[in-house]
Design an enzyme around this catalytic site. Structure first.
Site, PDB file in Angstrom:
ATOM      1  N   ARG B  58       0.804  -1.209   0.000  1.00 13.76           N
ATOM      2  CA  ARG B  58       0.000   0.000   0.000  1.00 13.76           C
ATOM      3  C   ARG B  58       0.841   1.264   0.000  1.00 13.76           C
ATOM      4  O   ARG B  58       0.709   2.122  -0.862  1.00 13.76           O
ATOM      5  CB  ARG B  58      -0.846  -0.004   1.275  1.00 13.76           C
ATOM      6  CG  ARG B  58      -2.277   0.373   1.106  1.00 13.76           C
ATOM      7  CD  ARG B  58      -2.932   0.184   2.462  1.00 13.76           C
ATOM      8  NE  ARG B  58      -2.438  -1.052   3.071  1.00 13.76           N
ATOM      9  CZ  ARG B  58      -3.081  -2.193   2.972  1.00 13.76           C
ATOM     10  NH1 ARG B  58      -4.220  -2.256   2.360  1.00 13.76           N
ATOM     11  NH2 ARG B  58      -2.584  -3.282   3.510  1.00 13.76           N
ATOM     12  N   THR B  59       1.717   1.376   0.992  1.00 14.95           N
ATOM     13  CA  THR B  59       2.450   2.625   1.174  1.00 14.95           C
ATOM     14  C   THR B  59       3.377   2.890  -0.009  1.00 14.95           C
ATOM     15  O   THR B  59       3.439   3.996  -0.528  1.00 14.95           O
ATOM     16  CB  THR B  59       3.249   2.584   2.491  1.00 14.95           C
ATOM     17  OG1 THR B  59       2.354   2.263   3.541  1.00 14.95           O
ATOM     18  CG2 THR B  59       3.903   3.915   2.772  1.00 14.95           C
ATOM     19  N   LYS B  86      23.931  -7.706   0.572  1.00 15.14           N
ATOM     20  CA  LYS B  86      25.350  -8.047   0.452  1.00 15.14           C
ATOM     21  C   LYS B  86      26.165  -7.410   1.568  1.00 15.14           C
ATOM     22  O   LYS B  86      27.378  -7.405   1.522  1.00 15.14           O
ATOM     23  CB  LYS B  86      25.880  -7.573  -0.911  1.00 15.14           C
ATOM     24  CG  LYS B  86      25.163  -8.208  -2.092  1.00 15.14           C
ATOM     25  CD  LYS B  86      25.623  -7.598  -3.392  1.00 15.14           C
ATOM     26  CE  LYS B  86      24.712  -8.022  -4.536  1.00 15.14           C
ATOM     27  NZ  LYS B  86      24.908  -7.188  -5.723  1.00 15.14           N
ATOM     28  N   ARG B 108      11.432   3.372   4.135  1.00 20.55           N
ATOM     29  CA  ARG B 108      10.875   2.585   5.237  1.00 20.55           C
ATOM     30  C   ARG B 108      12.010   1.729   5.773  1.00 20.55           C
ATOM     31  O   ARG B 108      12.750   1.115   5.003  1.00 20.55           O
ATOM     32  CB  ARG B 108       9.730   1.697   4.749  1.00 20.55           C
ATOM     33  CG  ARG B 108       9.300   0.687   5.813  1.00 20.55           C
ATOM     34  CD  ARG B 108       8.042  -0.027   5.435  1.00 20.55           C
ATOM     35  NE  ARG B 108       6.886   0.870   5.566  1.00 20.55           N
ATOM     36  CZ  ARG B 108       5.640   0.438   5.483  1.00 20.55           C
ATOM     37  NH1 ARG B 108       5.373  -0.828   5.267  1.00 20.55           N
ATOM     38  NH2 ARG B 108       4.633   1.289   5.608  1.00 20.55           N
ATOM     39  N   HIS B 137       4.891   6.800  11.494  1.00 17.94           N
ATOM     40  CA  HIS B 137       4.465   6.559  10.116  1.00 17.94           C
ATOM     41  C   HIS B 137       3.633   7.788   9.743  1.00 17.94           C
ATOM     42  O   HIS B 137       2.402   7.730   9.694  1.00 17.94           O
ATOM     43  CB  HIS B 137       3.650   5.272  10.078  1.00 17.94           C
ATOM     44  CG  HIS B 137       3.357   4.758   8.692  1.00 17.94           C
ATOM     45  ND1 HIS B 137       3.591   5.504   7.551  1.00 17.94           N
ATOM     46  CD2 HIS B 137       2.850   3.571   8.272  1.00 17.94           C
ATOM     47  CE1 HIS B 137       3.235   4.785   6.492  1.00 17.94           C
ATOM     48  NE2 HIS B 137       2.781   3.613   6.895  1.00 17.94           N
TER      49      HIS B 137
END
Lengths: 178, 310
Positions: B58-59, B86, B108, B137
């Site tokens: 969604r975000t 890595k 995020r 958020h």
């Protein structure tokens, strides 16, 4: 009012100018058929309402009236620092095949009109766009001219022309600020 | 009112006027999303990197659509395809991305506060937080507030219940920060193992002993997802028991005001924190929240671009 401002048009002067513009729009377009008025926020949007009312008195028929906010289409968005608040674009009808009359209060560099035309094109494909302004103060920076003008006012770049509205968004005066 | 921040990392960093400006801009951006041509040229030539160290549909999609509707160019980087697998550190990733001259990085990350670190490393780039650990958020908080504003026409004097795993919820923290600044009251309920100690200090927040107490006469009931991926096994016995004490169903929803709105940040565990009757019921505003997400993120991208770079 302070000494450095001159009144160019008072309330009745504005009313006469808008009445004449309304007649000219109707004459040029042979009536109200397919005409839509779109005012540029914020001054132009108020004037578009006035012209719409005036045309209704003359022809007995209401034309659709909308408002466009051009903030997101500005070409000087960088030079402002903090981004300007975004106003509401309110066009509740299709522009497809409409003869759009764009309405603004003061025509100056022409950049606002360029932005407004780009915005309108994103809403649909009008059959034509005409431009009505209450004041044309000159100093164009783009090849744009008005079809309907309330008053031509030669100005210097140091001056500012402002249309004042009352709390009901009725135009009450046009002033030149030095 | 001018928006002067180059970053939006937490609603805690914004004042009431700044939040109101973002919401007003978002309200006016919505018109673009209902057109045939859903695009304005505002952020033409800007490059936005979506850097998602945690899963998100969604975000991430919402930020990407928002950027594209403003004519920015977007690049998505997710952990499975990035060099972090890595062993590259966030600092090194950031410096490498910077060499590509992005204007905004939307990130995020699982570590709370990592955006402040990134912002210090990248003084010439705007940082937007799309969720950091259990911290904030902000885009979710803003879209929740916009959805409430649509419904009530105001954001003050609302009674908002937030129910669920408060400890792990950045959504709850952003809503608490935003709503209390706007003059609303927040009531929290959840299992004691999922209630962070001292949460009352965040603002006008009341911790309730039972869910019933929290949702009684509330204007908004916001349910949180049980974040099983963040929890150990010990926080609750099982989902059935959780559902019995802290699940929203048509019965206990009657305790809220008759026109109360039901919200959920998604993704929903149907039958755990909410019964399907409520999810799909008339009081649910869950899809409206998603719709508002695009407009809110457009407003965030627009205003950080005009913020003052250091």
């Amino acid at each position: 009012m302070a000494d450095n401002t001159t009144v160019l048009l008072d309330e009745s002067g504005i009313k006469r100018a808008l009445t004449r513009i309304s007649h000219e729009i109707l004459e040029r377009n042979k009536g109200v058929r397919d005409i839509a008025l779109i005012g540029i926020r914020s001054g132009g949007a108020h004037l578009a309402e006035e012209i719409g009312n005036c045309m209704e008195v003359i022809e007995g028929e209401r034309v659709p009236v909308g408002a466009v906010d051009i903030t997101l289409y500005r070409d000087d968005i960088k030079s402002h620092g903090a981004h300007l608040p975004v106003g509401k674009t309110d066009i509740s009808f299709s522009l497809e095949a409409k003869r759009v009359v764009l309405v603004d209060d003061v025509l100056f560099t022409g950049r606002t009109i360029r932005a407004a035309m780009d915005a309108l094109m994103d809403h649909g494909r009008p059959s034509s766009i005409q431009l009505a302004v209450l004041i044309d103060r000159g100093h164009r920076e783009l090849p744009i001219r008005a079809d309907f003008v309330g008053r031509n006012v030669p100005t210097s770049l140091k001056e500012n022309v402002a249309v004042m509205f009352d709390e009901k968004n009725k135009p009450i005066a046009v002033v030149l600020e030095k | 009112m001018e928006f002067k921040h180059k970053d939006i990392i937490a609603l805690r960093d914004l004042n009431r006027e700044e939040i109101e400006l973002l919401l007003a801009t978002a309200e006016n951006m919505r018109e673009i999303n209902s057109r045939d041509i859903k695009k304005v040229p505002t952020l033409r030539g800007k490059t936005i990197i979506n850097l998602f160290y945690e899963a998100s549909t969604r975000t991430r999609t919402s930020f990407e659509i928002a950027a594209k509707r403003l004519s920015a160019d977007t690049v998505n980087i997710s952990p499975s395809t990035s060099s972090s697998t890595k062993g590259e550190t966030l600092a090194d990733t950031a410096l490498n991305l910077l060499a590509m001259k992005p204007d905004i990085i939307v990130m995020r990350h699982a570590v709370s506060g990592s955006h402040y670190f990134l912002s210090k490393k990248l003084p010439n780039c705007s940082i937007i937080n799309a969720g950091d650990g259990a911290h904030e958020h902000p885009s979710q908080g803003l879209l929740d507030m916009l959805t409430m504003k649509d419904r009530f026409g105001r954001l003050d004097n609302l009674k908002v219940a937030i129910v669920g795993d408060i400890t792990h919820s950045r959504v709850a923290r952003s809503n608490i920060q935003g709503l209390t600044k706007m003059g609303s009251r927040v009531f929290l309920a959840g299992p004691p193992t999922m209630m962070p100690p001292g949460v009352e200090r965040l603002g006008n927040v009341t911790v309730c002993a039972t869910m019933k107490e929290a949702i009684q006469d509330s204007d908004v009931v916001m349910m949180l997802r049980i974040q099983q991926e963040r929890q150990g096994k010990t926080l609750m016995p099982n989902t059935r028991e959780y559902s019995r004490y802290f699940g929203l169903n048509p019965e206990n929803l009657k305790l809220a005001k008759p026109d109360a709105m039901v919200m959920h940040p998604g993704p929903i565990n149907r039958g755990v924190e909410m019964s399907s009757y409520v999810v799909d019921g008339g009081q649910s505003h869950i899809l409206k929240q998603v719709e508002n997400g695009v407009a809110v993120r457009m407003a965030m991208l627009y205003h950080v671009c005009g913020g003052e770079l250091e």
